[in-house]
Design an enzyme around this catalytic site. Sequence first.
Site, PDB file in Angstrom:
ATOM      1  N   ASP A  85      32.125 -45.999 -49.619  1.00  0.00           N
ATOM      2  CA  ASP A  85      31.876 -45.271 -48.375  1.00  0.00           C
ATOM      3  C   ASP A  85      33.115 -44.421 -48.108  1.00  0.00           C
ATOM      4  O   ASP A  85      34.175 -44.942 -47.755  1.00  0.00           O
ATOM      5  CB  ASP A  85      31.616 -46.251 -47.221  1.00  0.00           C
ATOM      6  CG  ASP A  85      31.329 -45.505 -45.921  1.00  0.00           C
ATOM      7  OD1 ASP A  85      31.348 -44.252 -45.930  1.00  0.00           O
ATOM      8  OD2 ASP A  85      31.089 -46.174 -44.901  1.00  0.00           O
ATOM      9  N   ASN A 111      33.044 -34.772 -55.019  1.00  0.00           N
ATOM     10  CA  ASN A 111      31.938 -33.959 -54.519  1.00  0.00           C
ATOM     11  C   ASN A 111      31.406 -34.423 -53.168  1.00  0.00           C
ATOM     12  O   ASN A 111      30.953 -33.604 -52.367  1.00  0.00           O
ATOM     13  CB  ASN A 111      30.821 -34.002 -55.587  1.00  0.00           C
ATOM     14  CG  ASN A 111      29.474 -33.587 -55.033  1.00  0.00           C
ATOM     15  OD1 ASN A 111      29.216 -32.413 -54.804  1.00  0.00           O
ATOM     16  ND2 ASN A 111      28.603 -34.570 -54.801  1.00  0.00           N
ATOM     17  N   TYR A 198      33.655 -27.724 -40.422  1.00  0.00           N
ATOM     18  CA  TYR A 198      33.346 -27.829 -41.857  1.00  0.00           C
ATOM     19  C   TYR A 198      34.227 -26.838 -42.633  1.00  0.00           C
ATOM     20  O   TYR A 198      34.840 -27.201 -43.645  1.00  0.00           O
ATOM     21  CB  TYR A 198      31.858 -27.550 -42.094  1.00  0.00           C
ATOM     22  CG  TYR A 198      31.464 -27.511 -43.546  1.00  0.00           C
ATOM     23  CD1 TYR A 198      31.333 -28.688 -44.286  1.00  0.00           C
ATOM     24  CD2 TYR A 198      31.236 -26.298 -44.199  1.00  0.00           C
ATOM     25  CE1 TYR A 198      30.977 -28.652 -45.636  1.00  0.00           C
ATOM     26  CE2 TYR A 198      30.874 -26.259 -45.534  1.00  0.00           C
ATOM     27  CZ  TYR A 198      30.751 -27.434 -46.246  1.00  0.00           C
ATOM     28  OH  TYR A 198      30.397 -27.398 -47.575  1.00  0.00           O
ATOM     29  N   LYS A 202      37.142 -27.546 -45.523  1.00  0.00           N
ATOM     30  CA  LYS A 202      37.125 -26.976 -46.879  1.00  0.00           C
ATOM     31  C   LYS A 202      38.416 -26.186 -47.140  1.00  0.00           C
ATOM     32  O   LYS A 202      38.931 -26.181 -48.252  1.00  0.00           O
ATOM     33  CB  LYS A 202      35.873 -26.095 -47.051  1.00  0.00           C
ATOM     34  CG  LYS A 202      34.580 -26.908 -47.024  1.00  0.00           C
ATOM     35  CD  LYS A 202      34.450 -27.771 -48.271  1.00  0.00           C
ATOM     36  CE  LYS A 202      33.599 -28.990 -48.122  1.00  0.00           C
ATOM     37  NZ  LYS A 202      33.471 -29.799 -49.332  1.00  0.00           N
TER      38      LYS A 202
HETATM   39  N1  LIG Z   1      25.158 -26.969 -50.643  1.00  0.00           N
HETATM   40  C1  LIG Z   1      25.998 -25.979 -50.431  1.00  0.00           C
HETATM   41  O1  LIG Z   1      25.602 -24.843 -50.111  1.00  0.00           O
HETATM   42  C2  LIG Z   1      27.472 -26.196 -50.601  1.00  0.00           C
HETATM   43  C3  LIG Z   1      28.306 -25.081 -50.603  1.00  0.00           C
HETATM   44  C4  LIG Z   1      29.675 -25.274 -50.753  1.00  0.00           C
HETATM   45  C5  LIG Z   1      30.168 -26.539 -50.932  1.00  0.00           C
HETATM   46  N2  LIG Z   1      29.341 -27.599 -50.916  1.00  0.00           N
HETATM   47  C6  LIG Z   1      29.927 -28.934 -51.091  1.00  0.00           C
HETATM   48  O2  LIG Z   1      29.266 -29.608 -52.137  1.00  0.00           O
HETATM   49  C7  LIG Z   1      29.371 -31.017 -51.956  1.00  0.00           C
HETATM   50  C8  LIG Z   1      28.008 -31.657 -52.133  1.00  0.00           C
HETATM   51  O3  LIG Z   1      27.150 -31.164 -51.140  1.00  0.00           O
HETATM   52  P1  LIG Z   1      25.574 -31.064 -51.298  1.00  0.00           P
HETATM   53  O4  LIG Z   1      25.239 -29.662 -50.955  1.00  0.00           O
HETATM   54  O5  LIG Z   1      25.105 -31.627 -52.566  1.00  0.00           O
HETATM   55  O6  LIG Z   1      25.153 -31.975 -50.048  1.00  0.00           O
HETATM   56  P2  LIG Z   1      24.191 -33.244 -49.946  1.00  0.00           P
HETATM   57  O7  LIG Z   1      22.911 -32.957 -50.616  1.00  0.00           O
HETATM   58  O8  LIG Z   1      24.167 -33.531 -48.477  1.00  0.00           O
HETATM   59  O9  LIG Z   1      24.967 -34.389 -50.706  1.00  0.00           O
HETATM   60  C9  LIG Z   1      26.134 -34.937 -50.165  1.00  0.00           C
HETATM   61  C10 LIG Z   1      26.514 -36.156 -50.957  1.00  0.00           C
HETATM   62  O10 LIG Z   1      27.703 -36.714 -50.375  1.00  0.00           O
HETATM   63  C11 LIG Z   1      27.452 -38.092 -50.117  1.00  0.00           C
HETATM   64  N3  LIG Z   1      28.213 -38.604 -48.990  1.00  0.00           N
HETATM   65  C12 LIG Z   1      28.282 -38.124 -47.725  1.00  0.00           C
HETATM   66  N4  LIG Z   1      29.012 -38.949 -46.963  1.00  0.00           N
HETATM   67  C13 LIG Z   1      29.410 -39.974 -47.755  1.00  0.00           C
HETATM   68  C14 LIG Z   1      30.174 -41.130 -47.541  1.00  0.00           C
HETATM   69  N5  LIG Z   1      30.667 -41.447 -46.338  1.00  0.00           N
HETATM   70  N6  LIG Z   1      30.403 -41.956 -48.589  1.00  0.00           N
HETATM   71  C15 LIG Z   1      29.895 -41.684 -49.804  1.00  0.00           C
HETATM   72  N7  LIG Z   1      29.144 -40.605 -50.064  1.00  0.00           N
HETATM   73  C16 LIG Z   1      28.906 -39.760 -49.049  1.00  0.00           C
HETATM   74  C17 LIG Z   1      25.968 -38.148 -49.802  1.00  0.00           C
HETATM   75  O11 LIG Z   1      25.522 -39.495 -49.881  1.00  0.00           O
HETATM   76  P3  LIG Z   1      24.252 -40.032 -49.008  1.00  0.00           P
HETATM   77  O12 LIG Z   1      23.041 -39.713 -49.809  1.00  0.00           O
HETATM   78  O13 LIG Z   1      24.502 -41.489 -48.852  1.00  0.00           O
HETATM   79  O14 LIG Z   1      24.288 -39.295 -47.698  1.00  0.00           O
HETATM   80  C18 LIG Z   1      25.435 -37.245 -50.895  1.00  0.00           C
HETATM   81  O15 LIG Z   1      25.381 -37.916 -52.114  1.00  0.00           O
HETATM   82  C19 LIG Z   1      29.957 -31.208 -50.555  1.00  0.00           C
HETATM   83  O16 LIG Z   1      31.334 -31.478 -50.667  1.00  0.00           O
HETATM   84  C20 LIG Z   1      29.747 -29.859 -49.906  1.00  0.00           C
HETATM   85  O17 LIG Z   1      30.685 -29.583 -48.897  1.00  0.00           O
HETATM   86  C21 LIG Z   1      27.994 -27.474 -50.766  1.00  0.00           C
END
Ligand SMILES: NC(=O)c1ccc[n+]([C@@H]2O[C@H](COP(=O)([O-])OP(=O)(O)OC[C@H]3O[C@@H](n4cnc5c(N)ncnc54)[C@H](OP(=O)(O)O)[C@@H]3O)[C@@H](O)[C@H]2O)c1
Length: 330
Positions: A85, A111, A198, A202
């Site tokens: 976590d 990630n 957010y 970042k």
């Molecule tokens: N999507 C975009 O457009 C975008 C753009 C730039 C950067 N990013 C970055 O990419 C990364 C992944 O994002 P995503 O888009 O794939 O989002 P996502 O679909 O919401 O996935 C987020 C992941 O982080 C995990 N997580 C969140 N809080 C946690 C905690 N307390 N402990 C352990 N795991 C945790 C979630 O687990 P649960 O399933 O348990 O919630 C999930 O596996 C993030 O760092 C985000 O800021 C995303």
Amino acid sequence: MAALSFLHSQLFVTPALPNHDFSGQTVLVTGGNRGLGFEAARHLLRLNASRVLLAVRSLPSGDAAKELLEASTNRPDAVRVYEVDMASHVSVQAFAEQMRSLDRLDAVLLNAGIFADEFVLQDGYESTLTVNVINTFLLALLLLPVLRASASASQRELPRLSIVASDRHVMTNLPEWKEPNTFEALNDPKRAKMRLRYSASKLLQILLARELARRLLDSTGKPTIIVNSFTPGFTTSGLIANARGLTASTFRLLGKAIARETEVGARTLVTAIAMGPESHGKYLNDGKIEEAALSPFVRGKDGARAQEKVWKELMEILEQRVPSISRNIA
Ligand SMILES: NC(=O)c1ccc[n+]([C@@H]2O[C@H](COP(=O)([O-])OP(=O)(O)OC[C@H]3O[C@@H](n4cnc5c(N)ncnc54)[C@H](OP(=O)(O)O)[C@@H]3O)[C@@H](O)[C@H]2O)c1
């Protein structure tokens, strides 16, 4: 300029399908149960990684992801699931302790992340700061000796650690960097600008990754562990599923028009973690080193001063939690 570059990437650039060979390697992905982490894990299996470790908040969702990943790539028993976590430094420490018994760890993709538009305390700090910044770097520092030991045991290629940051960092110049203590200022609920939180998290990730990289050079100036940070671009994901503010609604609308498919965004995670020393301390955009995609603030004098300052403050927080953790860098 930043907005134009972002639109250009979203509308006209498709990151290349990674083709690096990960044979024999063990790669850890935090938040690998869904979204970008899950699709990155699938690419890694396709590219022959011997073992992909998913560090997940809930074991059932990790086990479900393991099943899907192994079935869709025909790689039985290639995935291992661990609980962590990221909102709890105790959990992060327990997880890192488990990693010490691995016979091999080649690369780490940090990630897991959140987008929160309400001020909630977790682990003593506002939740975005805790998950995206403080505990992400706590885990990074705890894993440095594991990466080092794994590499020196067999003189393999340099270990790598990549941080999934975001192009959203350009949205703020982090005015709190001028406060006596930036983390304390960001942690004041009365002054917190959650609309930009957010993006601030970042930006902090990028500054801290650059500083960590600067501190991971040997006496000849070569990296001992490769550290880079990058943006996957705007990608369909669950990141804003529960967010409610104006920013979240704008993201949702924009997402329909210009977001990348998750699999496409995930290519950038795999490209970043495959990169060599040329990427050390650098920022990647569209899967390529592109320092020009960093905000003028990060590249300028104030950014350099902020970088040094927030690093010092972060180390004070981490030292309180894990005394002598800074020795892991040396
Ligand atoms: N999507 C975009 O457009 C975008 C753009 C730039 C950067 N990013 C970055 O990419 C990364 C992944 O994002 P995503 O888009 O794939 O989002 P996502 O679909 O919401 O996935 C987020 C992941 O982080 C995990 N997580 C969140 N809080 C946690 C905690 N307390 N402990 C352990 N795991 C945790 C979630 O687990 P649960 O399933 O348990 O919630 C999930 O596996 C993030 O760092 C985000 O800021 C995303």
